[in-house]
Motif scaffolding. Structure first.
Motif, mmCIF file in Angstrom:
data_model
loop_
_atom_site.group_PDB
_atom_site.id
_atom_site.type_symbol
_atom_site.label_atom_id
_atom_site.label_comp_id
_atom_site.label_asym_id
_atom_site.label_seq_id
_atom_site.Cartn_x
_atom_site.Cartn_y
_atom_site.Cartn_z
ATOM 1 N N LEU A 273 12.099 -11.230 3.022
ATOM 2 C CA LEU A 273 11.301 -11.505 1.742
ATOM 3 C C LEU A 273 9.704 -10.815 1.927
ATOM 4 O O LEU A 273 9.281 -10.806 2.952
ATOM 5 C CB LEU A 273 10.965 -13.211 1.730
ATOM 6 C CG LEU A 273 10.196 -13.345 0.476
ATOM 7 C CD1 LEU A 273 10.840 -13.534 -0.721
ATOM 8 C CD2 LEU A 273 9.710 -14.871 0.481
ATOM 9 N N ASN A 274 9.495 -9.931 1.165
ATOM 10 C CA ASN A 274 8.427 -9.179 0.951
ATOM 11 C C ASN A 274 7.238 -9.862 0.539
ATOM 12 O O ASN A 274 7.455 -10.948 -0.115
ATOM 13 C CB ASN A 274 8.561 -7.725 0.214
ATOM 14 C CG ASN A 274 9.690 -6.932 0.859
ATOM 15 O OD1 ASN A 274 9.589 -6.468 1.820
ATOM 16 N ND2 ASN A 274 10.659 -6.481 -0.266
ATOM 17 N N GLU B 2 6.794 -11.899 -2.846
ATOM 18 C CA GLU B 2 7.840 -11.979 -3.714
ATOM 19 C C GLU B 2 8.198 -13.790 -3.826
ATOM 20 O O GLU B 2 7.875 -14.497 -2.886
ATOM 21 C CB GLU B 2 9.239 -11.581 -2.800
ATOM 22 C CG GLU B 2 9.265 -10.004 -2.982
ATOM 23 C CD GLU B 2 10.360 -9.215 -2.494
ATOM 24 O OE1 GLU B 2 10.806 -8.413 -3.062
ATOM 25 O OE2 GLU B 2 10.813 -9.883 -1.390
ATOM 26 N N ASP B 3 9.210 -14.031 -4.692
ATOM 27 C CA ASP B 3 9.425 -15.373 -4.913
ATOM 28 C C ASP B 3 10.472 -15.790 -3.907
ATOM 29 O O ASP B 3 11.280 -15.103 -3.365
ATOM 30 C CB ASP B 3 9.935 -15.480 -6.235
ATOM 31 C CG ASP B 3 10.511 -17.252 -6.620
ATOM 32 O OD1 ASP B 3 11.106 -17.656 -6.254
ATOM 33 O OD2 ASP B 3 9.524 -17.545 -7.281
ATOM 34 N N TYR B 4 10.285 -17.123 -3.305
ATOM 35 C CA TYR B 4 11.298 -17.569 -2.267
ATOM 36 C C TYR B 4 12.803 -17.602 -2.455
ATOM 37 O O TYR B 4 13.734 -17.477 -1.906
ATOM 38 C CB TYR B 4 10.697 -18.952 -1.757
ATOM 39 C CG TYR B 4 9.645 -18.951 -1.191
ATOM 40 C CD1 TYR B 4 9.298 -18.347 -0.014
ATOM 41 C CD2 TYR B 4 8.654 -19.975 -1.618
ATOM 42 C CE1 TYR B 4 8.076 -18.578 0.696
ATOM 43 C CE2 TYR B 4 7.305 -20.022 -1.161
ATOM 44 C CZ TYR B 4 7.205 -19.225 0.092
ATOM 45 O OH TYR B 4 5.773 -19.341 0.881
ATOM 46 N N LYS C 217 14.244 -14.931 -3.450
ATOM 47 C CA LYS C 217 14.613 -13.922 -3.063
ATOM 48 C C LYS C 217 15.196 -13.771 -1.322
ATOM 49 O O LYS C 217 15.692 -12.828 -0.866
ATOM 50 C CB LYS C 217 13.890 -12.649 -3.455
ATOM 51 C CG LYS C 217 13.821 -12.318 -4.794
ATOM 52 C CD LYS C 217 12.855 -11.017 -5.248
ATOM 53 C CE LYS C 217 12.970 -10.867 -6.692
ATOM 54 N NZ LYS C 217 12.209 -9.606 -6.763
#
Length: 287
Positions: A111-112, A115-117, A119
């Motif tokens: 995960l960057n 970003e939304d979890y 992803k």
């Protein structure tokens, strides 16, 4: 091993860290590592994969300079899972904590920032162990997931921790054929001819083994790892023996102190106590 000893496919130590990294993460070996991963997944009825990408390709110079990633092999599957493979020759039950730490680190990296979890990607950890992790479980292949105990419900499919405990392997195990062949390969003693009959990927493995043992720089790195491992085990053995002997001596000393104190309390002469316990008069006076 002798410095100039001729290495053949039969004598090659398949558990050697340098060799395993080469076999599973050298570019062009994707089919080999894919077969190994699918063998582990299929053995416990998990979904398998069609293709993968090696994320940390083997680099001999980085390996020699100890600049390779802490995880031996890292791949991404065609469906987005991250698979981490590690070979570990020495360890105990605390190794599970290390595996969980590496898994958590690998999971966080999917995960960057911002970003939304949603992803986050599943991370599968497969660990090849040359020691026994769980003495209370007979199976040589185990897998741990996050689940609710009372209802036996798996919380998420994002975590799989596989352990392949090589010392537990025997011919009476319940492994499926492909993984069975990989256990035989790593433990040694099985001919390539027989392995190929069980799992055709070993045609390709055999070719890679031949390439490895004909490459002098690779063999030098292999030999260095073998020597390092030998001296590590020898040092640990000596330290255990030293600790054991020191423990015995310490135990004897403590026992003599107990005897001396009892004799002193009974009014025995200090010189008599000293002669019969080996303690000095000064030590006895302090009791």
């Amino acid at each position: 091993m002798k410095e100039n000893e001729i290495i053949t496919i039969d004598t090659l130590n398949k558990k050697n860290d340098c060799f395993v990294r080469y076999l599973f993460s050298n570019l062009g070996n994707e089919n080999i590592v894919l077969n190994f991963i699918n063998s582990a997944m299929n053995n416990l009825n998990f979904s398998t994969f069609i293709k993968l990408e090696i994320l940390n390709p083997f680099n001999l110079q980085k390996y020699l300079n100890s600049k390779e990633s802490i995880v031996d092999i890292k791949c991404e599957t065609d469906t987005g899972e991250i698979v981490m493979i590690e070979i570990q020759l020495q360890g105990n039950e605390s190794f599970a904590n290390r595996v969980l730490f590496y898994w958590a680190n690998g999971y966080s990296l999917t995960l960057n920032k911002g970003e939304d979890y949603k992803k986050l990607c599943p991370v599968i950890s497969i660990n090849i162990l040359n020691f026994i992790l769980s003495y209370d479980i007979e199976d040589c292949h185990t897998c741990y997931v996050i689940k609710e105990l009372k209802h036996n419900k798996i919380l998420t499919d994002h975590c799989q921790l596989h352990f392949l405990e090589l010392p537990k392997f025997n011919n009476n195990n319940s492994l499926k054929t492909d993984l069975n062949s990989w256990f035989k390969f790593f433990n040694g003693g099985e001919s390539m001819e027989n392995l190929i009959k069980e799992n055709t990927i070993f045609n390709e493995v055999e070719r890679r083994c031949k390439s490895f043992i004909s490459d002098n720089p690779l063999l030098d790195a292999y030999r260095k790892k073998e020597i390092d491992e030998y001296f590590y085990k020898d040092t640990m053995k000596r330290e255990r023996e030293k600790g054991f002997n020191e423990g015995i001596e310490k135990g004897k000393f403590e026992q003599q102190k107990i005897i001396a104190k009892s004799l002193k309390t009974s009014g025995m002469n200090l010189e008599f106590i000293s002669r019969n316990t080996g303690l000095s008069i000064e030590e006895i006076e302090k009791l």
